[in-house]
Design a protein around this motif. Structure first.
Motif, short mmCIF file in Angstrom:
data_model
loop_
_atom_site.label_atom_id
_atom_site.label_comp_id
_atom_site.label_asym_id
_atom_site.label_seq_id
_atom_site.Cartn_x
_atom_site.Cartn_y
_atom_site.Cartn_z
N TYR A 1 0.84 -1.20 0.00
CA TYR A 1 0.00 0.00 0.00
C TYR A 1 0.87 1.25 0.00
O TYR A 1 0.65 2.19 -0.76
CB TYR A 1 -0.90 -0.01 1.24
CG TYR A 1 -1.80 1.19 1.32
CD1 TYR A 1 -2.99 1.24 0.60
CD2 TYR A 1 -1.46 2.29 2.10
CE1 TYR A 1 -3.82 2.34 0.65
CE2 TYR A 1 -2.28 3.40 2.16
CZ TYR A 1 -3.47 3.43 1.45
OH TYR A 1 -4.28 4.52 1.50
N GLU B 1 -5.35 0.50 -5.64
CA GLU B 1 -6.32 -0.58 -5.90
C GLU B 1 -5.62 -1.80 -6.51
O GLU B 1 -6.19 -2.86 -6.63
CB GLU B 1 -7.46 -0.08 -6.80
CG GLU B 1 -7.15 0.01 -8.27
CD GLU B 1 -6.46 1.32 -8.62
OE1 GLU B 1 -6.31 1.63 -9.79
OE2 GLU B 1 -6.04 2.06 -7.69
N ARG C 1 -16.86 -0.48 -17.14
CA ARG C 1 -17.47 0.32 -16.08
C ARG C 1 -18.42 1.35 -16.65
O ARG C 1 -18.21 1.87 -17.75
CB ARG C 1 -16.39 1.07 -15.29
CG ARG C 1 -15.48 0.11 -14.53
CD ARG C 1 -14.61 0.87 -13.55
NE ARG C 1 -13.77 -0.09 -12.83
CZ ARG C 1 -12.46 0.01 -12.72
NH1 ARG C 1 -11.83 1.04 -13.27
NH2 ARG C 1 -11.79 -0.90 -12.08
N SER D 1 -7.06 3.74 -15.71
CA SER D 1 -7.23 4.05 -14.30
C SER D 1 -5.91 4.56 -13.75
O SER D 1 -4.91 3.85 -13.77
CB SER D 1 -7.70 2.80 -13.55
OG SER D 1 -6.85 1.72 -13.81
N GLY E 1 -8.40 1.26 3.78
CA GLY E 1 -9.44 1.83 2.94
C GLY E 1 -9.29 1.65 1.44
O GLY E 1 -9.82 2.43 0.67
N VAL E 2 -8.57 0.61 1.01
CA VAL E 2 -8.56 0.31 -0.42
C VAL E 2 -9.95 -0.19 -0.79
O VAL E 2 -10.59 -0.88 0.00
CB VAL E 2 -7.50 -0.78 -0.73
CG1 VAL E 2 -7.60 -1.25 -2.17
CG2 VAL E 2 -6.11 -0.28 -0.42
N ASP E 3 -10.40 0.14 -1.99
CA ASP E 3 -11.75 -0.24 -2.38
C ASP E 3 -11.90 -1.76 -2.46
O ASP E 3 -11.09 -2.46 -3.07
CB ASP E 3 -12.09 0.37 -3.74
CG ASP E 3 -13.49 -0.05 -4.16
OD1 ASP E 3 -14.43 0.23 -3.40
OD2 ASP E 3 -13.63 -0.67 -5.23
N ASP E 4 -12.92 -2.25 -1.77
CA ASP E 4 -13.16 -3.68 -1.67
C ASP E 4 -13.26 -4.35 -3.04
O ASP E 4 -12.55 -5.30 -3.36
CB ASP E 4 -14.46 -3.89 -0.88
CG ASP E 4 -14.61 -5.32 -0.41
OD1 ASP E 4 -13.76 -6.15 -0.78
OD2 ASP E 4 -15.57 -5.59 0.34
N GLY E 5 -14.13 -3.79 -3.89
CA GLY E 5 -14.36 -4.37 -5.21
C GLY E 5 -13.11 -4.36 -6.05
O GLY E 5 -12.76 -5.36 -6.68
N ALA E 6 -12.40 -3.23 -6.03
CA ALA E 6 -11.19 -3.11 -6.85
C ALA E 6 -10.15 -4.12 -6.41
O ALA E 6 -9.48 -4.76 -7.23
CB ALA E 6 -10.64 -1.70 -6.74
N VAL F 1 -7.90 -3.41 2.82
CA VAL F 1 -9.28 -2.98 2.63
C VAL F 1 -9.90 -2.51 3.94
O VAL F 1 -10.49 -1.43 4.00
CB VAL F 1 -10.11 -4.13 2.02
CG1 VAL F 1 -11.57 -3.73 1.92
CG2 VAL F 1 -9.55 -4.49 0.64
N VAL G 1 -18.76 2.25 -11.94
CA VAL G 1 -19.14 0.96 -11.36
C VAL G 1 -18.86 -0.14 -12.37
O VAL G 1 -19.19 -0.01 -13.54
CB VAL G 1 -20.64 0.96 -10.99
CG1 VAL G 1 -21.04 -0.38 -10.39
CG2 VAL G 1 -20.95 2.11 -10.05
#
Lengths: 267, 155, 270
Positions: free
Chosen positions: A79, A89, B60, B104, A183-188, A179, B64
């Motif tokens: 990170y 991410e 996306r 990204s 706070g890294v995005d969960d989905g990513a 995560v 999303v």
């Protein structure tokens, strides 16, 4: 012979080399003996299951805890570095690839060598030092089939499972740190990981590696135990040698296998 | 000596945990389980340049993830890249939706961004997105920038 | 003894390395049903002789015959077949440390027979009862005292009712009570099983009580033989020294060395 002139120096290197080659030869012959004596391990699975318990199940805790910690550290360090480039991410990718390809099989194998490998050597060496091996021979039971082969296969079977557990727990550890805490995005985290980790190229190759490491460690550990001089000192030296030699063997095999696999999948 | 039932139990725990870990690696970490998941429909689009877009890159809309790139092919008749993507059946997009290849972060990977249009009819399975915008190739941008600077400086 | 002896060793020479010969022209006969002692000081080749009888080592010249089979020429299968009919008690007991006492005794039955579990259980308890340790069946070897471990090892040695039982130093390191117990057990199990026993020992007093015949070895040779009574009465210097435990005699106190005074550098004065 024990002088320190250049002649003696060269002679000592020679003696060392001769001894090394002799031991490698002896180990190879011993391995063949183990393979030919493996029928018992298959015909009586209870013997092998017992060794899976001692080699594998008893290594569960150390492997899982180590995996978790290594994964958490990877999460923190990864990170920190990725953040500088604004691509945190990618953490999932970084952690998953390092663990599945390298750290999982290698670190698990190193831990396994010192936890289970040394135990196998000490156990067989001690059985030899206390005449149990000879006693078995005198009872017309082949100690290679009854004692060595089950331990060999138990270790070989345990290794890939332990490596997989190590990787899985490591990824979970990185997930918790990356995560949940940073706070890294969960989905990513997961989707990028899934996009980058290939089942055959990364995961299966990791499994193949851990199987090869398992064979290496089991071979070194059983040979050192069986070859140990039947004294307290001999057994303790053999145990040390198992840890040192099998660790080096794992790292060397890793280099060879990685090179080979990159060649195979290279683009 | 531990009795053999207990020993078998722990070996069982060990083996199950090991295989669960392998399964986790294969399905959750790797890409073996994808595609077999939620129902999706396929949509195609052509781009003059896809940059470094690869199969399995995300699709996306408004940030999303709504789907994945299934395949990237080269259309030898029109000399364009032909991209097939799978979109989650839960999301419907108008026929005049536009697709662009985005990056990204500065050094991140490419993905496809969808901008919904205003048509009443929706894209169906096997449909085609006609309005596309290619990838921004960094070398071209820099080249253009240098060229402009040179133009400004020379007169 | 009208029938052929169970063990016959003729003209046997043996050395682990060609340079150092351990056994010289050994001739030895063990009649069926007897308990024979092999005595001698430490390092005189007694244990090596047992290894030859068990087929763990092969004589360079001469023959080692057990029940008519030449142990020196058998292949691995033949050796294993012979060893199933032999029992051996090792110096340290050599119990399998990862098994209970019960499993130690049951080991050979499980490996070599297809007996059902019930039968194995009965047999094991019978063997343990004979050495007075039926109550210790579920203990681990590490929980046994030295004397008990020796008794378990003895029960294991006779587990399959062998035709020949070899005891390697069965009395070493035991307290006087255990000593007597082991001696009696060796004698009793030999007679009860109709087996033949070879006891390698340097414990003269204890073994003379139980054995039928004695071979005395020194420096890899048989130097004397006779019944226990003959050994006690013998006036051969070597036998007397050994039986009475005299410090100096034919077996010298000193390891061969150059002249003491010369070694100290006093030779010039002399």
């Amino acid at each position: 012979m024990n002088g320190s002139g250049p002649f003696d120096l060269v002679a000592r290197v020679g003696a060392w080399a001769i001894d090394a080659v002799r031991r490698i030869g002896a180990a190879t012959l011993f391995m063949l003996r183990v393979l030919f004596a493996s029928g018992t391990s298959i015909a009586r699975p209870a013997l092998t299951v017992r060794e899976v318990y001692f080699a594998g199940a008893l290594s569960l805790v150390i492997i899982m805890v180590s995996g978790l910690f290594v994964g958490m550290v990877l999460g923190l360090q990864g990170y920190d570095t990725l953040q500088t480039y604004g691509s945190e991410e990618k953490l999932g990718v970084l952690v998953a690839l390092s663990l599945v390809r390298e750290l999982g099989p290698v670190v698990a194998a190193l831990l396994f060598a010192s936890r289970a490998g040394s135990a196998i050597t000490a156990e067989i060496g001690l059985m030899k030092a206390t005449d149990q091996i000879v006693a078995m021979e005198m009872m017309a039971v082949d100690p290679v089939a009854r004692v060595v082969a089950p331990r060999f296969w138990g270790a070989v079977l345990s290794m890939p499972l332990l490596a997989a557990l190590f990787s899985a727990l490591g990824i979970f550890g990185a997930y918790v740190v990356g995560v949940r805490l940073l706070g890294v995005d969960d989905g990513a985290f997961w989707s990028q990981m899934q996009a980058a980790v290939d089942f055959r190229q990364d995961i299966l190759n990791g499994v193949v590696k851990s199987i090869v490491f398992g064979i290496g460690i089991a071979a070194v550990a059983t040979f050192e135990g069986f070859d140990a001089p039947p004294t307290a000192e001999g057994v303790s030296r053999a145990t040390t040698r198992t840890v040192v030699h099998s660790s080096l063997l794992v790292l060397a095999l890793d280099l060879v296998l990685t090179g080979f696999m990159m060649q195979m999948w290279g683009d | 000596m531990m009795n053999s039932r207990m020993l078998q139990f722990w070996v069982g725990v060990f083996v199950l945990a090991g295989f669960a870990a392998l399964l986790f690696l294969a399905l959750k970490v790797g890409n073996l389980g994808l595609g077999s998941g939620a129902a999706s429909y396929e949509v195609r689009a052509s781009f003059s340049n896809i940059g470094s877009l690869k199969a399995r890159a995300p699709v996306r809309a408004a940030g999303v993830t709504v789907g994945r790139v299934l395949a990237v092919d080269f259309d030898a008749t029109r000399y364009e890249a032909d991209v097939t993507m799978a979109i989650d059946s839960a999301y419907r997009f108008p026929l005049d939706t536009s697709a662009s290849i985005l990056t990204s972060g500065v050094l991140g990977e490419n993905y496809i961004g969808l901008d919904a249009g205003a048509e009443e009819t929706h894209l169906e399975d096997g449909g085609r997105i006609t309005i596309t915008q290619s990838a921004v190739v960094l070398e071209h941008v820099i080249g253009q920038f240098l060229y402009d600077k040179a133009q400004e400086a020379s007169p | 003894m009208t029938d052929a002896p169970l063990v016959a060793i003729r003209n046997c020479n043996f050395g682990y390395t060609p340079a150092r010969r351990i056994l010289h022209d050994v001739d030895l006969v063990v009649p069926r049903g007897k308990v024979v002692a092999l005595m001698g000081g430490s390092g005189c080749g007694k244990t090596t002789l047992l290894r030859l009888i068990g087929g763990q080592a092969r004589a360079q010249t001469g023959s080692v015959e057990v029940a008519g089979e030449n142990m020196g020429t058998l292949d691995a299968d033949g050796l294993y077949r012979m060893r199933r009919r032999m029992g051996m008690l090792f110096q340290g007991g050599a119990l399998f440390t990862d098994m209970t006492v019960f499993e130690n005794i049951a080991f050979q039955m499980r490996e070599h027979t297809d007996l059902p579990e019930d039968a194995i259980r009965d047999l094991v308890l019978l063997k343990l009862h004979a050495v007075g340790l039926r109550g210790a069946a579920n203990l681990m070897p590490s929980e046994l005292s030295g004397g008990m471990a020796r008794r378990v090892a003895l029960a294991r040695a006779v587990a399959l009712d062998p035709m020949l039982v070899m005891y390697d130093e069965p009395f070493a390191g035991l307290d006087p009570i255990s000593l007597g117990v082991i001696g009696q057990l060796i004698r009793r199990s030999n007679d009860a099983l109709g087996a033949t026993s070879i006891v390698v020992t340097h414990d003269v007093q204890e073994s003379l009580k139980i054995v039928d015949y004695v071979y005395l070895m020194a420096d890899g040779r048989i130097v004397a033989e006779g019944t226990a009574e003959e050994m006690r009465e013998s006036d051969v210097p070597m036998v007397r020294q050994f039986v009475q435990g005299e410090v100096d005699g034919p077996v010298g106190f000193h390891y061969p060395a150059p002249d003491y005074r010369a070694d100290l550098g006093l030779a010039a004065d002399a």
